[in-house]
Motif scaffolding. Structure first.
Motif, PDB file in Angstrom:
ATOM      1  N   GLU A  81     -35.448  18.762  22.532  1.00  0.00           N
ATOM      2  CA  GLU A  81     -36.580  19.074  23.410  1.00  0.00           C
ATOM      3  C   GLU A  81     -36.084  19.262  24.829  1.00  0.00           C
ATOM      4  O   GLU A  81     -35.373  18.400  25.375  1.00  0.00           O
ATOM      5  N   LEU A  82     -36.465  20.375  25.442  1.00  0.00           N
ATOM      6  CA  LEU A  82     -36.067  20.689  26.802  1.00  0.00           C
ATOM      7  C   LEU A  82     -36.960  19.949  27.792  1.00  0.00           C
ATOM      8  O   LEU A  82     -38.046  19.472  27.445  1.00  0.00           O
ATOM      9  N   PRO A  83     -36.541  19.835  29.052  1.00  0.00           N
ATOM     10  CA  PRO A  83     -37.348  19.097  30.034  1.00  0.00           C
ATOM     11  C   PRO A  83     -38.766  19.626  30.201  1.00  0.00           C
ATOM     12  O   PRO A  83     -39.673  18.856  30.549  1.00  0.00           O
ATOM     13  N   ASP A  84     -38.996  20.908  29.952  1.00  0.00           N
ATOM     14  CA  ASP A  84     -40.350  21.454  30.109  1.00  0.00           C
ATOM     15  C   ASP A  84     -41.209  21.271  28.860  1.00  0.00           C
ATOM     16  O   ASP A  84     -42.340  21.760  28.802  1.00  0.00           O
ATOM     17  N   GLY A  85     -40.695  20.573  27.845  1.00  0.00           N
ATOM     18  CA  GLY A  85     -41.464  20.296  26.644  1.00  0.00           C
ATOM     19  C   GLY A  85     -41.272  21.287  25.517  1.00  0.00           C
ATOM     20  O   GLY A  85     -41.727  21.043  24.394  1.00  0.00           O
ATOM     21  N   ARG A  86     -40.619  22.404  25.791  1.00  0.00           N
ATOM     22  CA  ARG A  86     -40.321  23.349  24.710  1.00  0.00           C
ATOM     23  C   ARG A  86     -39.160  22.833  23.871  1.00  0.00           C
ATOM     24  O   ARG A  86     -38.326  22.064  24.353  1.00  0.00           O
ATOM     25  N   LEU A  87     -39.103  23.284  22.628  1.00  0.00           N
ATOM     26  CA  LEU A  87     -37.988  22.941  21.764  1.00  0.00           C
ATOM     27  C   LEU A  87     -36.942  24.046  21.796  1.00  0.00           C
ATOM     28  O   LEU A  87     -37.269  25.235  21.928  1.00  0.00           O
ATOM     29  N   LEU A  88     -35.698  23.637  21.665  1.00  0.00           N
ATOM     30  CA  LEU A  88     -34.564  24.549  21.545  1.00  0.00           C
ATOM     31  C   LEU A  88     -33.968  24.343  20.166  1.00  0.00           C
ATOM     32  O   LEU A  88     -33.640  23.214  19.790  1.00  0.00           O
ATOM     33  N   LEU A  89     -33.838  25.402  19.393  1.00  0.00           N
ATOM     34  CA  LEU A  89     -33.299  25.330  18.037  1.00  0.00           C
ATOM     35  C   LEU A  89     -31.964  26.040  17.991  1.00  0.00           C
ATOM     36  O   LEU A  89     -31.832  27.184  18.462  1.00  0.00           O
ATOM     37  N   LEU A  90     -30.970  25.365  17.411  1.00  0.00           N
ATOM     38  CA  LEU A  90     -29.607  25.889  17.314  1.00  0.00           C
ATOM     39  C   LEU A  90     -29.219  26.012  15.851  1.00  0.00           C
ATOM     40  O   LEU A  90     -29.408  25.073  15.069  1.00  0.00           O
ATOM     41  N   VAL A  91     -28.680  27.151  15.463  1.00  0.00           N
ATOM     42  CA  VAL A  91     -28.223  27.378  14.091  1.00  0.00           C
ATOM     43  C   VAL A  91     -26.933  28.178  14.129  1.00  0.00           C
ATOM     44  O   VAL A  91     -26.528  28.707  15.165  1.00  0.00           O
ATOM     45  N   ARG A  92     -26.294  28.264  12.964  1.00  0.00           N
ATOM     46  CA  ARG A  92     -25.174  29.191  12.802  1.00  0.00           C
ATOM     47  C   ARG A  92     -25.690  30.459  12.134  1.00  0.00           C
ATOM     48  O   ARG A  92     -26.490  30.400  11.196  1.00  0.00           O
ATOM     49  N   GLN A  93     -25.208  31.590  12.597  1.00  0.00           N
ATOM     50  CA  GLN A  93     -25.614  32.866  12.015  1.00  0.00           C
ATOM     51  C   GLN A  93     -24.825  33.123  10.731  1.00  0.00           C
ATOM     52  O   GLN A  93     -23.607  32.921  10.689  1.00  0.00           O
ATOM     53  N   PRO A  94     -25.481  33.572   9.660  1.00  0.00           N
ATOM     54  CA  PRO A  94     -24.753  33.907   8.429  1.00  0.00           C
ATOM     55  C   PRO A  94     -23.687  34.972   8.679  1.00  0.00           C
ATOM     56  O   PRO A  94     -23.849  35.873   9.514  1.00  0.00           O
ATOM     57  N   ASN A  95     -22.581  34.829   7.959  1.00  0.00           N
ATOM     58  CA  ASN A  95     -21.473  35.790   7.939  1.00  0.00           C
ATOM     59  C   ASN A  95     -20.603  35.791   9.191  1.00  0.00           C
ATOM     60  O   ASN A  95     -19.509  36.358   9.173  1.00  0.00           O
ATOM     61  N   THR A  96     -21.058  35.198  10.286  1.00  0.00           N
ATOM     62  CA  THR A  96     -20.250  35.165  11.510  1.00  0.00           C
ATOM     63  C   THR A  96     -19.927  33.742  11.953  1.00  0.00           C
ATOM     64  O   THR A  96     -18.935  33.528  12.640  1.00  0.00           O
ATOM     65  N   ALA A  97     -20.782  32.783  11.583  1.00  0.00           N
ATOM     66  CA  ALA A  97     -20.696  31.385  12.027  1.00  0.00           C
ATOM     67  C   ALA A  97     -20.935  31.235  13.519  1.00  0.00           C
ATOM     68  O   ALA A  97     -20.711  30.167  14.089  1.00  0.00           O
ATOM     69  N   TRP A  98     -21.398  32.316  14.198  1.00  0.00           N
ATOM     70  CA  TRP A  98     -21.749  32.194  15.611  1.00  0.00           C
ATOM     71  C   TRP A  98     -22.900  31.213  15.777  1.00  0.00           C
ATOM     72  O   TRP A  98     -23.792  31.111  14.938  1.00  0.00           O
ATOM     73  N   VAL A  99     -22.889  30.517  16.914  1.00  0.00           N
ATOM     74  CA  VAL A  99     -24.011  29.666  17.268  1.00  0.00           C
ATOM     75  C   VAL A  99     -25.090  30.536  17.909  1.00  0.00           C
ATOM     76  O   VAL A  99     -24.814  31.337  18.809  1.00  0.00           O
ATOM     77  N   VAL A 100     -26.331  30.384  17.416  1.00  0.00           N
ATOM     78  CA  VAL A 100     -27.462  31.163  17.899  1.00  0.00           C
ATOM     79  C   VAL A 100     -28.554  30.196  18.344  1.00  0.00           C
ATOM     80  O   VAL A 100     -28.820  29.186  17.670  1.00  0.00           O
ATOM     81  N   ALA A 101     -29.187  30.493  19.490  1.00  0.00           N
ATOM     82  CA  ALA A 101     -30.230  29.626  20.037  1.00  0.00           C
ATOM     83  C   ALA A 101     -31.564  30.368  20.068  1.00  0.00           C
ATOM     84  O   ALA A 101     -31.618  31.582  20.316  1.00  0.00           O
ATOM     85  N   TYR A 102     -32.645  29.607  19.812  1.00  0.00           N
ATOM     86  CA  TYR A 102     -34.013  30.109  19.924  1.00  0.00           C
ATOM     87  C   TYR A 102     -34.827  29.107  20.738  1.00  0.00           C
ATOM     88  O   TYR A 102     -34.631  27.891  20.625  1.00  0.00           O
ATOM     89  N   ARG A 103     -35.775  29.617  21.545  1.00  0.00           N
ATOM     90  CA  ARG A 103     -36.660  28.753  22.319  1.00  0.00           C
ATOM     91  C   ARG A 103     -38.105  28.938  21.875  1.00  0.00           C
ATOM     92  O   ARG A 103     -38.510  30.034  21.470  1.00  0.00           O
ATOM     93  N   GLN A 104     -38.873  27.861  21.991  1.00  0.00           N
ATOM     94  CA  GLN A 104     -40.311  27.986  21.828  1.00  0.00           C
ATOM     95  C   GLN A 104     -40.909  28.709  23.033  1.00  0.00           C
ATOM     96  O   GLN A 104     -40.398  28.611  24.154  1.00  0.00           O
ATOM     97  N   GLU A 105     -42.017  29.429  22.783  1.00  0.00           N
ATOM     98  CA  GLU A 105     -42.685  30.109  23.889  1.00  0.00           C
ATOM     99  C   GLU A 105     -43.349  29.110  24.822  1.00  0.00           C
ATOM    100  O   GLU A 105     -43.412  29.317  26.041  1.00  0.00           O
ATOM    101  N   ARG A 106     -43.869  28.028  24.262  1.00  0.00           N
ATOM    102  CA  ARG A 106     -44.494  26.963  25.036  1.00  0.00           C
ATOM    103  C   ARG A 106     -44.410  25.685  24.206  1.00  0.00           C
ATOM    104  O   ARG A 106     -44.193  25.736  22.993  1.00  0.00           O
ATOM    105  N   PRO A 107     -44.595  24.518  24.815  1.00  0.00           N
ATOM    106  CA  PRO A 107     -44.548  23.277  24.043  1.00  0.00           C
ATOM    107  C   PRO A 107     -45.557  23.276  22.895  1.00  0.00           C
ATOM    108  O   PRO A 107     -46.749  23.540  23.097  1.00  0.00           O
ATOM    109  N   GLY A 108     -45.053  23.019  21.692  1.00  0.00           N
ATOM    110  CA  GLY A 108     -45.901  22.991  20.513  1.00  0.00           C
ATOM    111  C   GLY A 108     -46.332  24.351  20.021  1.00  0.00           C
ATOM    112  O   GLY A 108     -47.080  24.449  19.032  1.00  0.00           O
ATOM    113  N   GLY A 109     -45.883  25.402  20.677  1.00  0.00           N
ATOM    114  CA  GLY A 109     -46.349  26.743  20.347  1.00  0.00           C
ATOM    115  C   GLY A 109     -45.427  27.500  19.419  1.00  0.00           C
ATOM    116  O   GLY A 109     -44.568  26.936  18.746  1.00  0.00           O
ATOM    117  N   ARG A 110     -45.615  28.825  19.405  1.00  0.00           N
ATOM    118  CA  ARG A 110     -44.825  29.693  18.549  1.00  0.00           C
ATOM    119  C   ARG A 110     -43.397  29.804  19.074  1.00  0.00           C
ATOM    120  O   ARG A 110     -43.121  29.533  20.247  1.00  0.00           O
TER     121      ARG A 110
END
Length: 669
Positions: free
Chosen positions: A532-561
């Motif tokens: 959880e980031l300081p502004d309440g949004r979540l940050l999700l970290l995964v590895r990308q298939p076939n590359t093993a790169w680290v990829v990040a995604y953020r929520q648009e707003r806390p608890g949101g999409r």
């Protein structure tokens, strides 16, 4: 002799290509560190006895030669290991014999040349040609009293095929003998509990070769006996998925997979070498098909575990938790903020009877009072398919000095009557969280690929098993948000919906936990990590298939999409879970991962909405096991902990200034 060469890693396998397919790149990292490797192959792997490419339309016209095909496979294996440690396929091996239990004579191949010593031990159990009932599985279950061995054509074994017979007990005690003789710090085995592909209306079908499963069960039982007897070198066990790999997104980087294919091609005799002795050409049935089988593109641990095994206690000291010798252990910081360690020591009374063993990793969660709670899975391995036990267990901290209560058995969602004994073996690794009311919860993947859970009420009583539905790959990340709600994330299995990230969440702190497939995030190459980031949004970290790169995604707003924009962070390849922690004072998010070299890479990403970057720092040192964990110590410095190839804890503190990470020195417990 250097310290690295005093270490030994031992692998117990069914077939001569199992290590190349399912334990690379870990195996390569071990050898390149100078650590000795001993490989024990239980079966001869003679199949239909025709060392002919499966693409040959006339292959069934070739005569069966079981001894000859086994010779080809073992020759190919020696060539592959020669190439790994010397850079060429034709290094000279010393071939001798070893008298083992039941009067059986095994073949031993040793290679001293190159970056690390290699020993290959062939027990040569027949797989059972044609419709023969005897297999490694029936030897494990006791349905077969004994199983014959096979003598490869050019073997120094003195007697012909069929002259020796292994009993179940003879094979088990042989494996214990080999463990005692080699004193390994790491033992690698296959998957004792593969996922099913068909259940009901007849026998249960699994997504793995039955020899892989039986070999893993023999190995785990031998390890249990070895651990009960006691030994000076602490041992870590690792279990690898087999054919399961082809069912899910591939997790190896392009470079790691290309290297795996290189050595499989040598093993299959498809590396362009001139072969004037057909028996020594390699495994021609595999040949050049290693790429298109679909299960070499990943290397996956059966028990994912977590990155939560490093925690700060109420007195400020760091505590690291793990499993050694089949029992839970803990390392303690010698003083708060010291960066030095004591241990490992056992914790939690009544850790289990001698007939039980803990599976490899622990999940540790801190409650609202600062007390730590360690979850694990305790296993009993049985010859009877209905006799296996896999139970979630818990040990909780009782005082500020770090004492823990006895281990409490929390059971398995399938411990009831009926067909449940079959189902309980597929339990996943536990994920735990303290909810908005202060209640302790844990979650495990169940036989139906959904999520089962239990809740401990504030009075200390545990509620019944709950079924939160959904379908996912094994490996969840659970988080309590600043709003007091619980969210969990895993990689979905599709099942009529678009494969991607599945999310379980509550509308409010009192609400039910329900699954949803509408994250619009693509399927990951392994379990996600969420902070959880300081502004309440979540940050999700995964590895990308076939590359093993680290990829990040953020929520648009806390608890949101979720914003489906993928932010590529790079990351030096690698497999396994990502560890992440949000630092105080807006210093950013520290991410740690085990990279393609088997070492730890770290980066510091912004915790605000600023742009991400791809700058990582390789912390150096020797290859390590599994996944790292991160926690801030009493001085506020983020500390990364890992377990080394010798089974010892290693940690490193990171200084943070103006968005830059500066590593200090590695410390070994």
């Amino acid at each position: 002799m250097s310290p690295a060469r005093q270490l030994t890693h031992l692998q117990i396998l069914a077939h001569t290509d199992d290590d190349l397919y399912f334990m690379v790149p870990d195996l390569l990292q071990t050898l390149r560190s100078g650590t000795a490797v001993v490989c024990v192959y239980l079966t001869a792997g003679e199949a239909d006895g025709r060392n002919v490419p499966t693409s040959d339309r006339n292959r069934l016209d070739y005569p069966q030669d079981f001894e000859g095909y086994t010779t080809g496979r073992q020759s190919g294996l020696r060539a592959a290991y020669s190439a790994i440690v010397t850079g060429r396929r034709d290094a000279v091996w010393k071939r001798t014999t070893l008298d083992v239990r039941d009067g059986v004579v095994a073949e031993v191949n040793t290679l001293e040349e190159g970056c690390a010593p290699v020993t290959l031990i062939f027990l040569n159990l027949r797989m059972g040609p044609g419709d023969a009932r005897v297999r490694l599985r029936t030897l494990w279950t006791g349905d077969s009293e004994a199983q014959e061995t096979l003598r490869p054509t050019d073997s120094p074994i003195p007697a012909a095929s069929g002259s020796y017979r292994f009993t179940r007990e003879g094979l088990l005690t042989t494996l214990v003998d080999l463990l005692e003789a080699n004193q390994p710090s790491v033992v690698r085995v296959m998957d004792p509990d593969p996922d099913h592909t068909k259940y009901g209306d007849g026998p249960t079908h699994y997504c793995d070769n039955e020899d892989h499963t039986a070999a893993a069960l023999f190995a785990m039982e031998a390890l249990r006996r070895y651990d009960v007897a006691g030994h000076p070198q602490r041992v870590t066990t690792e279990s690898y998925r087999g054919y399961w790999n082809k069912l899910w997104p591939f997790n190896l980087s392009g470079a790691a997979f290309a290297e795996k294919v290189k050595y499989l091609s040598i093993y299959g005799g498809e590396d362009g070498h001139t072969c004037d002795q057909p028996l020594l050409c390699g495994d021609r049935q595999l040949g050049n098909r290693s790429y298109n089988r679909g299960y070499g593109q990943s290397t996956t641990y059966r028990y994912h575990g977590s990155t939560s095994w490093l925690r700060r206690m109420r007195d400020g000291r760091l505590a690291a938790f793990g499993v050694l010798d089949g029992r839970p252990v803990r390392w303690l910081e010698s003083a708060a903020g010291s960066g030095t360690w004591t241990g490992p020591e056992s914790f939690g009374g009544s850790a289990g009877a001698d007939q039980e063993a803990f599976l490899p990793l622990l999940e540790v969660v801190r409650d609202t009072d600062g007390r730590l709670h360690a979850f694990g899975i305790r296993a009993t391995f049985s010859a009877n398919i209905y006799g296996h036990l896999r139970d979630v267990v818990l040990a909780s901290e009782t005082d500020r000095q770090g004492e823990f209560a006895d281990w409490e058995n929390l059971g398995n969602p399938y411990n009831g009557s009926g067909p449940n004994p079959i189902k309980r073996r597929e339990i996943g690794s536990p994920a735990a969280v303290v909810d908005g009311k202060g209640r302790l919860r844990f979650f495990v993947r169940n036989f139906g690929s959904g999520m089962s859970a239990r809740v401990r009420e504030l009075d200390g009583t545990w509620g019944p098993w709950l079924d939160h539905g959904g379908r996912s790959q094994d490996g969840y990340h659970a988080i309590r948000t600043g709003r007091g709600t619980i969210e969990l994330y895993g990689g979905s299995v599709g099942d009529g919906v678009q494969p991607g990230i599945v999310r379980w969440s509550q509308q409010n702190a009192e609400g039910a936990i329900k699954p949803a497939y509408n994250t619009l995030l693509p399927a990951p190459a392994g379990p996600p990590t969420v902070v959880e980031l300081p502004d309440g949004r979540l940050l999700l970290l995964v590895r990308q298939p076939n590359t093993a790169w680290v990829v990040a995604y953020r929520q648009e707003r806390p608890g949101g999409r979720w914003d489906p924009t993928a932010h590529f962070l790079g990351g030096d390849g690698g497999i396994g879970l990502l560890a992440a922690m949000v630092l105080n004072d807006d210093q950013g998010v520290v991410i740690a991962q085990r990279n393609d070299a088997g070492r730890i890479s770290v980066c510091l990403q912004p915790a605000s909405g600023d742009a991400f970057h791809t700058r990582w720092v390789d912390l150096g040192g020797s290859p390590v096991l599994r996944t790292p964990a991160i926690e801030t110590d009493a001085t506020g410095l983020p500390t990364v902990a890992v377990v080394g190839a010798d089974g010892r804890l290693r940690s490193i503190r990171l200084s943070v200034a103006k968005g830059v990470l500066t590593p200090q020195e590695w410390v070994t417990a």
